[in-house]
Design a protein around this motif. Structure first.
Motif, short mmCIF file in Angstrom:
data_model
loop_
_atom_site.label_atom_id
_atom_site.label_comp_id
_atom_site.label_asym_id
_atom_site.label_seq_id
_atom_site.Cartn_x
_atom_site.Cartn_y
_atom_site.Cartn_z
N ASP A 141 -5.96 7.37 1.35
CA ASP A 141 -6.99 8.40 1.27
C ASP A 141 -8.23 7.95 0.52
O ASP A 141 -9.31 8.46 0.75
CB ASP A 141 -6.43 9.66 0.60
CG ASP A 141 -5.42 10.37 1.48
OD1 ASP A 141 -5.43 10.15 2.70
OD2 ASP A 141 -4.62 11.14 0.93
N HIS A 142 -8.10 6.97 -0.35
CA HIS A 142 -9.21 6.54 -1.20
C HIS A 142 -9.62 5.09 -1.00
O HIS A 142 -10.46 4.57 -1.74
CB HIS A 142 -8.83 6.75 -2.67
CG HIS A 142 -7.70 5.89 -3.11
ND1 HIS A 142 -6.43 5.98 -2.58
CD2 HIS A 142 -7.65 4.88 -4.02
CE1 HIS A 142 -5.65 5.09 -3.15
NE2 HIS A 142 -6.37 4.41 -4.03
N VAL A 143 -9.07 4.41 0.00
CA VAL A 143 -9.37 3.00 0.24
C VAL A 143 -9.53 2.76 1.74
O VAL A 143 -8.73 3.27 2.54
CB VAL A 143 -8.25 2.06 -0.28
CG1 VAL A 143 -8.66 0.60 -0.15
CG2 VAL A 143 -7.87 2.38 -1.70
N ALA A 144 -10.54 1.98 2.10
CA ALA A 144 -10.76 1.59 3.50
C ALA A 144 -11.11 0.11 3.52
O ALA A 144 -11.42 -0.48 2.49
CB ALA A 144 -11.87 2.42 4.11
N CYS A 145 -11.07 -0.47 4.71
CA CYS A 145 -11.45 -1.87 4.82
C CYS A 145 -12.15 -2.13 6.13
O CYS A 145 -12.04 -1.36 7.09
CB CYS A 145 -10.24 -2.79 4.67
SG CYS A 145 -9.13 -2.82 6.07
N ALA A 146 -12.90 -3.24 6.15
CA ALA A 146 -13.52 -3.76 7.37
C ALA A 146 -13.01 -5.18 7.53
O ALA A 146 -12.79 -5.89 6.55
CB ALA A 146 -15.03 -3.74 7.23
N ILE A 147 -12.80 -5.58 8.78
CA ILE A 147 -12.23 -6.90 9.02
C ILE A 147 -13.19 -7.81 9.76
O ILE A 147 -14.08 -7.35 10.48
CB ILE A 147 -10.91 -6.80 9.82
CG1 ILE A 147 -11.16 -6.24 11.23
CG2 ILE A 147 -9.91 -5.95 9.09
CD1 ILE A 147 -10.38 -6.91 12.29
N ALA A 148 -13.00 -9.11 9.58
CA ALA A 148 -13.69 -10.13 10.36
C ALA A 148 -12.66 -11.21 10.65
O ALA A 148 -12.10 -11.79 9.73
CB ALA A 148 -14.86 -10.70 9.59
N GLY A 149 -12.38 -11.42 11.92
CA GLY A 149 -11.38 -12.42 12.28
C GLY A 149 -10.47 -11.91 13.37
O GLY A 149 -10.88 -11.12 14.22
N THR A 155 6.45 6.22 -5.63
CA THR A 155 7.08 5.83 -6.89
C THR A 155 6.42 6.47 -8.11
O THR A 155 7.10 6.97 -9.00
CB THR A 155 7.05 4.29 -7.05
OG1 THR A 155 7.68 3.70 -5.92
CG2 THR A 155 7.76 3.86 -8.31
N TYR A 156 5.07 6.46 -8.14
CA TYR A 156 4.36 6.88 -9.34
C TYR A 156 3.66 8.24 -9.22
O TYR A 156 3.05 8.71 -10.18
CB TYR A 156 3.33 5.81 -9.73
CG TYR A 156 3.98 4.49 -10.03
CD1 TYR A 156 4.71 4.30 -11.19
CD2 TYR A 156 3.88 3.43 -9.13
CE1 TYR A 156 5.32 3.08 -11.46
CE2 TYR A 156 4.49 2.21 -9.39
CZ TYR A 156 5.20 2.04 -10.56
OH TYR A 156 5.81 0.84 -10.82
N GLN A 157 3.71 8.85 -8.04
CA GLN A 157 3.09 10.15 -7.81
C GLN A 157 1.59 10.16 -8.10
O GLN A 157 1.03 11.15 -8.56
CB GLN A 157 3.80 11.25 -8.63
CG GLN A 157 5.25 11.41 -8.30
CD GLN A 157 5.46 11.81 -6.84
OE1 GLN A 157 4.90 12.79 -6.38
NE2 GLN A 157 6.26 11.05 -6.11
N GLU A 158 0.94 9.04 -7.84
CA GLU A 158 -0.52 8.94 -7.97
C GLU A 158 -1.00 7.85 -7.03
O GLU A 158 -0.24 6.95 -6.66
CB GLU A 158 -0.93 8.61 -9.41
CG GLU A 158 -0.48 7.27 -9.89
CD GLU A 158 -0.91 6.98 -11.33
OE1 GLU A 158 -0.99 5.80 -11.67
OE2 GLU A 158 -1.16 7.93 -12.09
N PRO A 159 -2.27 7.91 -6.62
CA PRO A 159 -2.79 6.88 -5.71
C PRO A 159 -2.80 5.50 -6.36
O PRO A 159 -2.99 5.38 -7.57
CB PRO A 159 -4.22 7.34 -5.42
CG PRO A 159 -4.30 8.76 -5.86
CD PRO A 159 -3.26 8.94 -6.92
N VAL A 160 -2.60 4.50 -5.56
CA VAL A 160 -2.61 3.12 -6.05
C VAL A 160 -4.02 2.74 -6.49
O VAL A 160 -5.00 3.08 -5.81
CB VAL A 160 -2.07 2.15 -4.97
CG1 VAL A 160 -2.95 2.13 -3.74
CG2 VAL A 160 -1.91 0.74 -5.51
#
Length: 197
Positions: free
Chosen positions: A11-19, A41-46
């Protein structure tokens, strides 16, 4: 519109790729799994950097032994967490990664990096950052004019309630941005030709 380069990892991380997209699919799925395991495991976002490091450890592991080829993909990760706020990381196929204020990966990344160094300024608002990204793409891409079928653009922002939003631009909202940058390029070339003659 088909998406090939932009992925939401959590929900809080995205990525763009090249390759290689097939290699990217494996890494994207691994990152999504790692993010979900952490949340369970931790009940919070990584934390963003922790997720990037876990994925880069996986990538680096493939460079250590004969008989396994490295992943042929570089990634740009954008995310937000409570401890560091907004973050941008770039990783290469070997698993090395680094944090940046602005970065590029892929073909012609040197031209894009040069454009970023010239035009990036601390404290850009979202609209100015989007315009800068399109301008940088125009300098790095091989085509003469940008069009919605050749460009994918996404933003990662926080709304008033504090939720992180990953938004991929649709063709209707992307086209005016691309047309404006294309018009600027045509005007700049005309000025150069007028100055040269």
């Amino acid at each position: 519109m088909r998406r090939e380069k932009m992925y939401r990892l959590d929900d809080h991380v995205a990525c763009a790729i090249a390759g290689l997209p097939s290699d990217a699919n494996i890494l994207v799925n691994a990152a999504r799994l790692a993010a979900q395991r952490h949340t369970l495991t931790y009940q919070e976002p990584v934390p963003v950097e922790q997720l990037v490091r876990a994925l880069c450890d996986t990538k680096h592991g493939y460079t250590q032994f004969g008989g396994m080829r490295p992943f042929g993909v570089s990634l740009l990760y954008a995310g937000w967490d409570a401890s560091k706020g907004f973050q941008l990381y770039q990783s290469d196929p070997s698993g090395n990664y680094g944090g940046w204020k602005a970065a590029s990966v892929g073909a012609n990344h040197a031209a894009a990096t040069t454009a970023l160094q010239a035009d990036y300024a601390e404290g850009l608002d979202a609209a100015a950052a989007v315009k800068l990204a399109v301008k940088v793409l125009s300098k790095a891409m091989d085509s003469t004019a940008l069009s919605p079928d050749k460009v994918e653009l996404a933003t990662l922002t926080r709304d008033a309630a504090g939720r992180v939003e990953f938004r991929v631009f649709e063709e209707a909202e992307l086209k005016p941005l691309l047309d404006a940058v294309n018009a600027e390029q045509v005007a700049a070339k005309a000025r150069e030709q007028a100055a040269a003659s």
